[in-house]
Design a protein around this motif. Sequence first.
Motif, PDB file in Angstrom:
ATOM      1  N   LEU A  49       0.843  -1.184   0.000  1.00 35.06           N
ATOM      2  CA  LEU A  49       0.000   0.000   0.000  1.00 35.06           C
ATOM      3  C   LEU A  49       0.877   1.233   0.000  1.00 35.06           C
ATOM      4  O   LEU A  49       1.582   1.534   0.971  1.00 35.06           O
ATOM      5  N   ASP A  50       0.881   1.947  -1.115  1.00 36.46           N
ATOM      6  CA  ASP A  50       1.677   3.162  -1.265  1.00 36.46           C
ATOM      7  C   ASP A  50       3.145   2.923  -0.946  1.00 36.46           C
ATOM      8  O   ASP A  50       3.815   3.733  -0.295  1.00 36.46           O
ATOM      9  N   GLY A  51       3.658   1.770  -1.400  1.00 31.77           N
ATOM     10  CA  GLY A  51       5.073   1.485  -1.224  1.00 31.77           C
ATOM     11  C   GLY A  51       5.437   0.874   0.114  1.00 31.77           C
ATOM     12  O   GLY A  51       6.611   0.626   0.378  1.00 31.77           O
ATOM     13  N   HIS A  52       4.451   0.627   0.966  1.00 29.34           N
ATOM     14  CA  HIS A  52       4.705   0.026   2.271  1.00 29.34           C
ATOM     15  C   HIS A  52       3.976  -1.308   2.373  1.00 29.34           C
ATOM     16  O   HIS A  52       2.831  -1.431   1.951  1.00 29.34           O
ATOM     17  N   ALA A  53       4.658  -2.311   2.942  1.00 30.64           N
ATOM     18  CA  ALA A  53       4.021  -3.611   3.170  1.00 30.64           C
ATOM     19  C   ALA A  53       3.136  -3.515   4.408  1.00 30.64           C
ATOM     20  O   ALA A  53       3.605  -3.168   5.491  1.00 30.64           O
ATOM     21  N   ARG A  54       1.848  -3.810   4.242  1.00 26.94           N
ATOM     22  CA  ARG A  54       0.889  -3.723   5.342  1.00 26.94           C
ATOM     23  C   ARG A  54       0.195  -5.074   5.520  1.00 26.94           C
ATOM     24  O   ARG A  54      -0.181  -5.721   4.551  1.00 26.94           O
ATOM     25  N   LYS A  55       0.005  -5.458   6.774  1.00 26.83           N
ATOM     26  CA  LYS A  55      -0.744  -6.684   7.053  1.00 26.83           C
ATOM     27  C   LYS A  55      -2.199  -6.345   7.300  1.00 26.83           C
ATOM     28  O   LYS A  55      -2.506  -5.456   8.082  1.00 26.83           O
ATOM     29  N   ARG A  56      -3.104  -7.060   6.635  1.00 26.94           N
ATOM     30  CA  ARG A  56      -4.526  -6.896   6.834  1.00 26.94           C
ATOM     31  C   ARG A  56      -5.147  -8.280   7.049  1.00 26.94           C
ATOM     32  O   ARG A  56      -4.700  -9.264   6.458  1.00 26.94           O
ATOM     33  N   SER A  57      -6.158  -8.349   7.892  1.00 22.50           N
ATOM     34  CA  SER A  57      -6.782  -9.620   8.254  1.00 22.50           C
ATOM     35  C   SER A  57      -8.203  -9.692   7.702  1.00 22.50           C
ATOM     36  O   SER A  57      -8.953  -8.721   7.801  1.00 22.50           O
ATOM     37  N   TYR A  58      -8.564 -10.869   7.169  1.00 21.04           N
ATOM     38  CA  TYR A  58      -9.894 -11.068   6.617  1.00 21.04           C
ATOM     39  C   TYR A  58     -10.426 -12.442   7.043  1.00 21.04           C
ATOM     40  O   TYR A  58      -9.724 -13.451   6.927  1.00 21.04           O
ATOM     41  N   SER A  59     -11.652 -12.465   7.541  1.00 21.10           N
ATOM     42  CA  SER A  59     -12.264 -13.719   7.977  1.00 21.10           C
ATOM     43  C   SER A  59     -12.467 -14.659   6.791  1.00 21.10           C
ATOM     44  O   SER A  59     -12.771 -14.226   5.679  1.00 21.10           O
ATOM     45  N   VAL A  60     -12.316 -15.948   7.067  1.00 24.24           N
ATOM     46  CA  VAL A  60     -12.600 -16.963   6.052  1.00 24.24           C
ATOM     47  C   VAL A  60     -14.085 -17.304   6.124  1.00 24.24           C
ATOM     48  O   VAL A  60     -14.563 -17.843   7.123  1.00 24.24           O
ATOM     49  N   VAL A  61     -14.799 -16.971   5.084  1.00 25.00           N
ATOM     50  CA  VAL A  61     -16.241 -17.222   5.036  1.00 25.00           C
ATOM     51  C   VAL A  61     -16.515 -18.699   4.755  1.00 25.00           C
ATOM     52  O   VAL A  61     -17.403 -19.311   5.348  1.00 25.00           O
ATOM     53  N   ARG A  62     -15.721 -19.265   3.846  1.00 25.77           N
ATOM     54  CA  ARG A  62     -15.941 -20.662   3.454  1.00 25.77           C
ATOM     55  C   ARG A  62     -14.594 -21.289   3.099  1.00 25.77           C
ATOM     56  O   ARG A  62     -13.757 -20.666   2.452  1.00 25.77           O
ATOM     57  N   SER A  63     -14.405 -22.539   3.549  1.00 27.87           N
ATOM     58  CA  SER A  63     -13.208 -23.311   3.215  1.00 27.87           C
ATOM     59  C   SER A  63     -13.652 -24.552   2.461  1.00 27.87           C
ATOM     60  O   SER A  63     -14.436 -25.355   2.969  1.00 27.87           O
ATOM     61  N   THR A  71     -12.783 -18.590   0.735  1.00 27.01           N
ATOM     62  CA  THR A  71     -13.598 -17.447   0.338  1.00 27.01           C
ATOM     63  C   THR A  71     -13.540 -16.356   1.396  1.00 27.01           C
ATOM     64  O   THR A  71     -13.740 -16.617   2.583  1.00 27.01           O
ATOM     65  N   LEU A  72     -13.282 -15.132   0.956  1.00 29.28           N
ATOM     66  CA  LEU A  72     -13.284 -13.953   1.816  1.00 29.28           C
ATOM     67  C   LEU A  72     -14.409 -13.024   1.364  1.00 29.28           C
ATOM     68  O   LEU A  72     -14.812 -13.042   0.202  1.00 29.28           O
ATOM     69  N   GLY A  73     -14.890 -12.198   2.278  1.00 28.71           N
ATOM     70  CA  GLY A  73     -15.837 -11.144   1.929  1.00 28.71           C
ATOM     71  C   GLY A  73     -15.271  -9.828   2.423  1.00 28.71           C
ATOM     72  O   GLY A  73     -15.021  -9.663   3.619  1.00 28.71           O
ATOM     73  N   VAL A  74     -15.043  -8.891   1.521  1.00 27.61           N
ATOM     74  CA  VAL A  74     -14.351  -7.645   1.864  1.00 27.61           C
ATOM     75  C   VAL A  74     -15.242  -6.449   1.569  1.00 27.61           C
ATOM     76  O   VAL A  74     -15.679  -6.248   0.428  1.00 27.61           O
ATOM     77  N   GLN A  75     -15.497  -5.655   2.594  1.00 29.31           N
ATOM     78  CA  GLN A  75     -16.281  -4.431   2.425  1.00 29.31           C
ATOM     79  C   GLN A  75     -15.367  -3.265   2.096  1.00 29.31           C
ATOM     80  O   GLN A  75     -14.304  -3.108   2.704  1.00 29.31           O
ATOM     81  N   LEU A  76     -15.756  -2.451   1.131  1.00 29.90           N
ATOM     82  CA  LEU A  76     -14.995  -1.251   0.805  1.00 29.90           C
ATOM     83  C   LEU A  76     -15.306  -0.193   1.846  1.00 29.90           C
ATOM     84  O   LEU A  76     -16.401   0.377   1.869  1.00 29.90           O
ATOM     85  N   ALA A  77     -14.362   0.036   2.742  1.00 32.17           N
ATOM     86  CA  ALA A  77     -14.588   0.949   3.853  1.00 32.17           C
ATOM     87  C   ALA A  77     -14.489   2.395   3.383  1.00 32.17           C
ATOM     88  O   ALA A  77     -13.558   2.756   2.649  1.00 32.17           O
ATOM     89  N   PRO A  78     -15.423   3.261   3.797  1.00 34.28           N
ATOM     90  CA  PRO A  78     -15.376   4.671   3.399  1.00 34.28           C
ATOM     91  C   PRO A  78     -14.102   5.363   3.869  1.00 34.28           C
ATOM     92  O   PRO A  78     -13.590   6.257   3.211  1.00 34.28           O
ATOM     93  N   THR A  79     -13.590   4.937   5.030  1.00 32.61           N
ATOM     94  CA  THR A  79     -12.359   5.516   5.576  1.00 32.61           C
ATOM     95  C   THR A  79     -11.220   4.522   5.460  1.00 32.61           C
ATOM     96  O   THR A  79     -10.376   4.415   6.351  1.00 32.61           O
ATOM     97  N   SER A  80     -11.190   3.782   4.365  1.00 27.59           N
ATOM     98  CA  SER A  80     -10.182   2.746   4.167  1.00 27.59           C
ATOM     99  C   SER A  80      -8.772   3.310   4.246  1.00 27.59           C
ATOM    100  O   SER A  80      -8.484   4.388   3.724  1.00 27.59           O
ATOM    101  N   ARG A  81      -7.878   2.563   4.910  1.00 30.16           N
ATOM    102  CA  ARG A  81      -6.464   2.907   4.941  1.00 30.16           C
ATOM    103  C   ARG A  81      -5.732   2.279   3.757  1.00 30.16           C
ATOM    104  O   ARG A  81      -4.515   2.237   3.743  1.00 30.16           O
ATOM    105  N   GLY A  82      -6.493   1.813   2.784  1.00 30.04           N
ATOM    106  CA  GLY A  82      -5.901   1.280   1.565  1.00 30.04           C
ATOM    107  C   GLY A  82      -6.128  -0.200   1.373  1.00 30.04           C
ATOM    108  O   GLY A  82      -6.092  -0.702   0.246  1.00 30.04           O
ATOM    109  N   GLY A  83      -6.344  -0.940   2.464  1.00 32.83           N
ATOM    110  CA  GLY A  83      -6.494  -2.382   2.356  1.00 32.83           C
ATOM    111  C   GLY A  83      -7.708  -2.804   1.573  1.00 32.83           C
ATOM    112  O   GLY A  83      -7.618  -3.603   0.627  1.00 32.83           O
TER     113      GLY A  83
END
Length: 337
Positions: A49-63, A71-83
């Motif tokens: 993200l913008d030249g920096h390695a960032r760790k982000r966590s996402y729940s596993v919806v289905r294996s 399977t992951l489900g990701v919401q586009l956050a209005p105040t997203s920090r880029g993830g």
Amino acid sequence: MAVNTQTWWQKGRVAECDELAEGVRRIVLCPDRPVHAAPGTHVDLRLDLDGHARKRSYSVVRSEDGGRRLTLGVQLAPTSRGGSRHMHGLEVGDVVEMTGPVQSFPLGVGADRYVLVAGGIGITALVAMAETLRRRGADYTLVLAGRSRRVMAYLDHLVDTHGDRVRVFVDDEDVRLDVESLVGEVAGSPAATRTEMYMCGPIRLMDAIRRAWAAHDLPEPNLRFETFGSSGAWAAEDFVVHLPQLDRSVHVSRDSSMLDALEDAGVEVMWDCRKGECGICQVKVLDVSGRIDHRDVFLSQQQKEAYASLCLCVARAARGDSESGSADPAAVTLHLP
């Protein structure tokens, strides 16, 4: 220095992606080293993200297929920090760095009754749990709360699958979740002390449930949660962190976390979950100009109100109501361990 409980990384290829709901994207990853993901697990992704390695966590919806498809489900956050913006930009065939499934929210066995509470995108942590309880033949209730049906991922699927075990609360239909009534139902049932509640969603919702749970004197270990540490009392804004022991000040932009900004500035800090759960990044507060928006679930309400410490990974400083007329950004002065 980072303290990370998940040490191995691998590549994951995007096999499918489509829209689940308004602003919510379904992403199916095929990892190089597949491991089945149990209910309540998540994967960590390392994103550029913008030249920096960032760790982000996402729940596993289905294996599926022994973890070959996660399977992951990701919401586009209005105040997203880029993830979330990065994740919504992925296409089939793209490759990401990811861990195997990490378990920090396990589903228990043996309770008389289970109550699953999802606020918004928090449902992604509970879909697999609900399916497991259904297969077990357990007594369970799935509570879904959201701003609008159009943004509630998996809503129709869950209603079709779980029938009258699902209770739906939608703000724009003026059918809002009453936390006190929900917890009161648990407390008033014959199985009160043998009921487990699992919750995932905005910090305010989970704080309200925790207060009600404690007020009814229900067993603390029976209330379990997962959080993304993304919601607070005020909208994210720029602020300044003063570090007198280092004779430095660091600017934190509205689309960055305090932890990320300090690391980018070369300041060594301890961290693990980056979600406001573990408390490893907790530091002492010396002074505040404005207010602290804690956004964690580690500190007690009394600790938060004392303004004596905060968790670097999710806490922010904000002008809030008290400084709304000031042109200067909020600031917080910290002492690092």
